[in-house]
Design a protein around this motif. Structure first.
Motif, PDB file in Angstrom:
ATOM      1  N   GLY A  37       0.764  -1.228  -0.043  1.00  0.00           N
ATOM      2  CA  GLY A  37       0.039   0.010   0.101  1.00  0.00           C
ATOM      3  C   GLY A  37       0.844   1.171  -0.091  1.00  0.00           C
ATOM      4  O   GLY A  37       1.852   1.342   0.577  1.00  0.00           O
ATOM      5  N   PHE A  38       0.453   2.337  -0.668  1.00  0.00           N
ATOM      6  CA  PHE A  38       1.198   3.483  -0.786  1.00  0.00           C
ATOM      7  C   PHE A  38       0.208   4.673  -0.492  1.00  0.00           C
ATOM      8  O   PHE A  38      -1.084   4.769  -0.744  1.00  0.00           O
ATOM      9  CB  PHE A  38       1.611   3.524  -2.244  1.00  0.00           C
ATOM     10  N   LEU A  39       0.976   5.944   0.099  1.00  0.00           N
ATOM     11  CA  LEU A  39      -0.066   7.013   0.520  1.00  0.00           C
ATOM     12  C   LEU A  39       0.940   8.096   0.929  1.00  0.00           C
ATOM     13  O   LEU A  39       2.034   7.688   0.983  1.00  0.00           O
ATOM     14  CB  LEU A  39      -1.036   6.734   1.546  1.00  0.00           C
ATOM     15  N   THR A  40       0.622   9.220   1.103  1.00  0.00           N
ATOM     16  CA  THR A  40       1.135  10.124   1.370  1.00  0.00           C
ATOM     17  C   THR A  40       0.502  11.160   2.665  1.00  0.00           C
ATOM     18  O   THR A  40      -0.845  11.280   2.885  1.00  0.00           O
ATOM     19  CB  THR A  40       1.347  11.536   0.555  1.00  0.00           C
ATOM     20  N   VAL A  41       1.342  11.187   3.873  1.00  0.00           N
ATOM     21  CA  VAL A  41       0.702  11.856   5.047  1.00  0.00           C
ATOM     22  C   VAL A  41       1.202  13.134   5.260  1.00  0.00           C
ATOM     23  O   VAL A  41       2.321  13.176   5.192  1.00  0.00           O
ATOM     24  CB  VAL A  41       0.766  11.036   6.437  1.00  0.00           C
ATOM     25  N   ARG A  42       0.546  14.029   5.172  1.00  0.00           N
ATOM     26  CA  ARG A  42       0.952  15.508   5.112  1.00  0.00           C
ATOM     27  C   ARG A  42       0.583  16.251   6.483  1.00  0.00           C
ATOM     28  O   ARG A  42      -0.197  15.603   7.175  1.00  0.00           O
ATOM     29  CB  ARG A  42       0.253  16.499   4.115  1.00  0.00           C
ATOM     30  N   ASN A  43       1.857  16.895   7.161  1.00  0.00           N
ATOM     31  CA  ASN A  43       1.739  17.484   8.457  1.00  0.00           C
ATOM     32  C   ASN A  43       1.666  19.132   8.267  1.00  0.00           C
ATOM     33  O   ASN A  43       2.825  19.461   8.268  1.00  0.00           O
ATOM     34  CB  ASN A  43       2.620  16.735   9.379  1.00  0.00           C
ATOM     35  N   THR A  44       0.884  19.749   8.284  1.00  0.00           N
ATOM     36  CA  THR A  44       0.741  21.245   8.365  1.00  0.00           C
ATOM     37  C   THR A  44       0.872  21.911   9.540  1.00  0.00           C
ATOM     38  O   THR A  44       1.001  23.062   9.769  1.00  0.00           O
ATOM     39  CB  THR A  44      -0.501  21.988   7.541  1.00  0.00           C
ATOM     40  N   VAL A  46       6.540  11.585  10.823  1.00  0.00           N
ATOM     41  CA  VAL A  46       5.810  12.489   9.654  1.00  0.00           C
ATOM     42  C   VAL A  46       6.286  13.873  10.488  1.00  0.00           C
ATOM     43  O   VAL A  46       5.679  14.423  11.414  1.00  0.00           O
ATOM     44  CB  VAL A  46       4.353  12.407   9.912  1.00  0.00           C
ATOM     45  N   PRO A  47       7.178  14.721   9.643  1.00  0.00           N
ATOM     46  CA  PRO A  47       7.942  15.835  10.128  1.00  0.00           C
ATOM     47  C   PRO A  47       6.873  16.800  10.282  1.00  0.00           C
ATOM     48  O   PRO A  47       5.903  16.979   9.327  1.00  0.00           O
ATOM     49  CB  PRO A  47       9.171  16.082   9.274  1.00  0.00           C
ATOM     50  N   ALA A  48       7.126  17.810  11.075  1.00  0.00           N
ATOM     51  CA  ALA A  48       6.229  19.058  11.373  1.00  0.00           C
ATOM     52  C   ALA A  48       6.302  19.992  10.003  1.00  0.00           C
ATOM     53  O   ALA A  48       7.739  20.013   9.393  1.00  0.00           O
ATOM     54  CB  ALA A  48       6.785  20.231  12.667  1.00  0.00           C
ATOM     55  N   GLY A  49       5.296  20.289   9.238  1.00  0.00           N
ATOM     56  CA  GLY A  49       5.462  21.008   8.064  1.00  0.00           C
ATOM     57  C   GLY A  49       5.901  20.210   6.828  1.00  0.00           C
ATOM     58  O   GLY A  49       6.664  20.622   6.042  1.00  0.00           O
ATOM     59  N   GLY A  50       6.006  18.784   7.096  1.00  0.00           N
ATOM     60  CA  GLY A  50       6.462  18.087   6.076  1.00  0.00           C
ATOM     61  C   GLY A  50       5.667  17.096   5.576  1.00  0.00           C
ATOM     62  O   GLY A  50       4.211  16.961   5.716  1.00  0.00           O
ATOM     63  N   GLU A  51       6.022  16.009   5.198  1.00  0.00           N
ATOM     64  CA  GLU A  51       5.270  14.757   4.918  1.00  0.00           C
ATOM     65  C   GLU A  51       5.929  13.530   4.910  1.00  0.00           C
ATOM     66  O   GLU A  51       7.354  13.439   4.805  1.00  0.00           O
ATOM     67  CB  GLU A  51       4.700  14.803   3.363  1.00  0.00           C
ATOM     68  N   LEU A  52       5.236  12.374   4.963  1.00  0.00           N
ATOM     69  CA  LEU A  52       5.712  11.060   4.873  1.00  0.00           C
ATOM     70  C   LEU A  52       5.173  10.409   3.654  1.00  0.00           C
ATOM     71  O   LEU A  52       3.924  10.462   3.487  1.00  0.00           O
ATOM     72  CB  LEU A  52       4.947  10.126   6.016  1.00  0.00           C
TER      73      LEU A  52
END
Length: 162
Positions: A62-69, A105-111
C-alpha cells in the motif's frame, strides 16, 4: 476648564493608557501573533492512497502520503484494515528494505510511501482485491487521532503522476 471637560479628558487619557498597555503585553516574542494562530500540534491529512492489485493472492503493498501542516512532528505507528490482520511498515533505504515500528511525519513536512520506496506491506490477505474495489485503511499515530481512508485498488502496473 469645566468639571465635565476635565472628566472627559481624564477618561480619554485612561483609555489610551489601557490600550497602550494591552498592546505592549501582546507583543511577546511571537511577532505579535496570538497563540491561536500558531500551529502547535500535528495537523495531518492523507492523500494519494492506492493499493496495486496484488500479483499474489496473499500479499499486497500500500502507498499513500501523510502531510503534516502543524508545528509538531508525529509518527505513524500502525495501519489496520479488514483486508489483512498483518500490516507492517517497511522503510526502504537505498536498495535495502526493512521492517520498522514507526515512521516519522515531520512538522511542516510529509511521509511519502511510494512504489520503489517506503511502503505498507499487507500479508495474509482475507481475499485478493480486484481493480475498482476500495479498501478501508485506518492509520494510527503516536500523537494524533486515527485517520480512516478509502484506498482504491489500481491495476498492478499503476504508477501515479507526481
Amino acid at each position: 476648564m469645566t468639571r465635565a471637560v476635565r472628566g472627559a479628558a481624564a477618561a480619554a487619557v485612561a483609555a489610551l493608557s489601557l490600550s497602550l498597555a494591552l498592546t505592549a503585553c501582546g507583543g511577546g516574542d511571537d511577532g505579535g501573533k496570538n497563540a491561536e494562530s500558531k500551529p502547535t500540534g500535528p495537523r495531518l491529512s492523507v492523500s494519494g492512497a492506492y493499493l496495486p492489485q496484488p500479483a499474489m493472492p496473499d500479499m499486497a503493498a500500500g502507498f499513500l502520503t501523510v502531510r503534516n501542516t502543524g508545528g509538531a512532528a508525529d509518527e505513524l505507528t500502525s495501519v489496520t484494515t479488514p483486508l489483512s490482520d498483518d500490516v507492517t511498515l517497511h522503510a526502504t533505504e537505498g536498495t535495502r528494505m526493512r521492517h520498522v515500528a514507526t515512521m516519522k511525519v515531520p512538522a511542516g513536512g510529509e511521509l511519502k510511501l511510494a512504489s520503489g520506496g517506503s511502503h505498507l506491506m499487507l500479508g495474509k490477505l482475507s481475499h485478493k482485491p480486484k481493480v475498482g474495489e476500495k479498501v478501508r485503511f485506518t492509520l494510527h499515530f503516536a500523537a494524533s487521532g486515527p485517520i480512516e481512508v478509502e484506498v482504491p485498488v489500481q491495476p498492478t502496473t499503476y504508477r501515479p503522476e507526481d
